[in-house]
Design a protein around this motif. Structure first.
Motif, mmCIF file in Angstrom:
data_model
loop_
_atom_site.group_PDB
_atom_site.id
_atom_site.type_symbol
_atom_site.label_atom_id
_atom_site.label_comp_id
_atom_site.label_asym_id
_atom_site.label_seq_id
_atom_site.Cartn_x
_atom_site.Cartn_y
_atom_site.Cartn_z
ATOM 1 N N ALA A 144 0.757 -1.266 0.088
ATOM 2 C CA ALA A 144 -0.274 -0.066 -0.176
ATOM 3 C C ALA A 144 1.058 1.340 0.028
ATOM 4 O O ALA A 144 2.036 1.203 0.604
ATOM 5 C CB ALA A 144 -0.964 -0.046 1.203
ATOM 6 N N GLU A 145 0.270 2.176 -0.505
ATOM 7 C CA GLU A 145 1.160 3.586 -0.623
ATOM 8 C C GLU A 145 0.138 4.562 -0.458
ATOM 9 O O GLU A 145 -1.054 4.610 -1.419
ATOM 10 C CB GLU A 145 2.109 3.720 -1.803
ATOM 11 C CG GLU A 145 2.908 4.934 -1.601
ATOM 12 C CD GLU A 145 4.080 4.881 -2.499
ATOM 13 O OE1 GLU A 145 5.180 5.666 -2.489
ATOM 14 O OE2 GLU A 145 3.945 4.248 -3.650
ATOM 15 N N VAL A 146 0.325 5.878 0.120
ATOM 16 C CA VAL A 146 -0.427 7.032 0.003
ATOM 17 C C VAL A 146 0.759 8.114 -0.337
ATOM 18 O O VAL A 146 1.506 8.461 0.310
ATOM 19 C CB VAL A 146 -1.073 7.597 1.244
ATOM 20 C CG1 VAL A 146 -1.578 8.949 1.123
ATOM 21 C CG2 VAL A 146 -1.972 6.335 1.606
ATOM 22 N N ARG A 170 2.810 7.501 3.125
ATOM 23 C CA ARG A 170 2.781 6.156 3.923
ATOM 24 C C ARG A 170 2.958 5.102 2.859
ATOM 25 O O ARG A 170 2.455 5.114 1.787
ATOM 26 C CB ARG A 170 1.547 6.171 4.728
ATOM 27 C CG ARG A 170 1.501 4.762 5.398
ATOM 28 C CD ARG A 170 2.144 5.180 7.060
ATOM 29 N NE ARG A 170 1.661 4.046 7.861
ATOM 30 C CZ ARG A 170 2.653 3.136 8.173
ATOM 31 N NH1 ARG A 170 3.661 3.281 7.745
ATOM 32 N NH2 ARG A 170 2.304 2.454 9.011
ATOM 33 N N ALA A 171 3.789 3.990 3.410
ATOM 34 C CA ALA A 171 4.143 3.043 2.466
ATOM 35 C C ALA A 171 3.979 1.592 3.359
ATOM 36 O O ALA A 171 4.676 1.929 4.323
ATOM 37 C CB ALA A 171 5.564 3.084 1.605
ATOM 38 N N ILE A 172 3.379 0.748 2.877
ATOM 39 C CA ILE A 172 3.311 -0.233 3.712
ATOM 40 C C ILE A 172 3.590 -1.750 2.747
ATOM 41 O O ILE A 172 3.227 -1.795 1.765
ATOM 42 C CB ILE A 172 1.905 -0.425 4.285
ATOM 43 C CG1 ILE A 172 1.473 0.642 5.178
ATOM 44 C CG2 ILE A 172 1.646 -1.833 5.012
ATOM 45 C CD1 ILE A 172 -0.053 0.691 5.505
ATOM 46 N N SER A 173 4.168 -2.825 3.191
ATOM 47 C CA SER A 173 4.440 -3.991 2.678
ATOM 48 C C SER A 173 4.388 -4.802 3.912
ATOM 49 O O SER A 173 5.327 -4.844 4.855
ATOM 50 C CB SER A 173 5.704 -3.997 1.918
ATOM 51 O OG SER A 173 5.941 -5.529 1.475
ATOM 52 N N ALA A 233 -8.494 -5.436 7.326
ATOM 53 C CA ALA A 233 -9.239 -4.384 7.334
ATOM 54 C C ALA A 233 -8.539 -3.173 8.247
ATOM 55 O O ALA A 233 -8.638 -1.988 7.916
ATOM 56 C CB ALA A 233 -10.533 -4.529 8.230
ATOM 57 N N ALA A 234 -7.597 -3.599 9.171
ATOM 58 C CA ALA A 234 -6.778 -2.592 9.941
ATOM 59 C C ALA A 234 -5.659 -1.827 8.906
ATOM 60 O O ALA A 234 -5.608 -0.636 9.042
ATOM 61 C CB ALA A 234 -6.080 -3.116 11.011
ATOM 62 N N THR A 235 -5.218 -2.552 8.057
ATOM 63 C CA THR A 235 -4.286 -2.171 7.140
ATOM 64 C C THR A 235 -4.908 -0.918 6.278
ATOM 65 O O THR A 235 -4.557 0.003 5.989
ATOM 66 C CB THR A 235 -3.717 -3.243 6.425
ATOM 67 O OG1 THR A 235 -2.916 -3.955 7.034
ATOM 68 C CG2 THR A 235 -2.697 -2.512 5.177
ATOM 69 N N ILE A 266 -6.328 4.900 4.837
ATOM 70 C CA ILE A 266 -7.194 5.824 4.737
ATOM 71 C C ILE A 266 -6.874 6.817 5.482
ATOM 72 O O ILE A 266 -7.224 8.205 5.336
ATOM 73 C CB ILE A 266 -8.577 5.028 4.981
ATOM 74 C CG1 ILE A 266 -8.939 4.233 3.698
ATOM 75 C CG2 ILE A 266 -9.626 6.307 5.149
ATOM 76 C CD1 ILE A 266 -10.359 3.479 3.670
ATOM 77 N N SER A 267 -6.637 6.672 6.681
ATOM 78 C CA SER A 267 -6.231 7.448 7.732
ATOM 79 C C SER A 267 -5.104 8.482 7.383
ATOM 80 O O SER A 267 -4.958 9.558 7.494
ATOM 81 C CB SER A 267 -5.936 6.938 9.125
ATOM 82 O OG SER A 267 -5.427 7.713 10.108
#
Length: 98
Positions: A62-64, A74-77, A87-89, A94-95
């Motif tokens: 994910a990335e924003v 924000r970047a998530i892997s 759902a938490a991710t 979104i936050s």
């Protein structure tokens, strides 16, 4: 964990039906002829664009990005093992975009 892909689709549908937020979500299921199927959602606000991709293996990327500067906010892997972790991710992304 193919259920995670369908869970994401339901999550997006539920969000769009239950809120009049300025956050726009779109869901897309990847082709089913791939060795590792995926689904993704796009996130759009007036200031940010983002995405969350989940593979049937539970991998999530994910990335924003801030539209004006192009900077990654924000970047998530990570790997999720349940719908609640997915759902938490999604909520985390979104936050960051809000």
């Amino acid at each position: 964990m193919l259920g995670l892909l369908f869970y994401m689709g339901g999550w997006v549908d539920g969000w769009m039906a239950s809120t009049d937020s300025q956050i726009i979500l779109r869901f897309e299921m990847g082709p089913d002829d791939r060795p590792k199927r995926s689904a993704w959602m796009s996130i759009e606000t007036s200031a940010c664009l983002g995405h969350v991709t989940v593979w049937e293996s539970g991998e999530v990327d994910a990335e924003v990005v801030e539209v004006a500067s192009g900077a990654s906010i924000r970047a998530i892997s990570r790997v999720v093992g349940s719908p609640s972790e997915l759902a938490a991710t999604i909520r985390e992304v979104i936050s960051a975009a809000s």
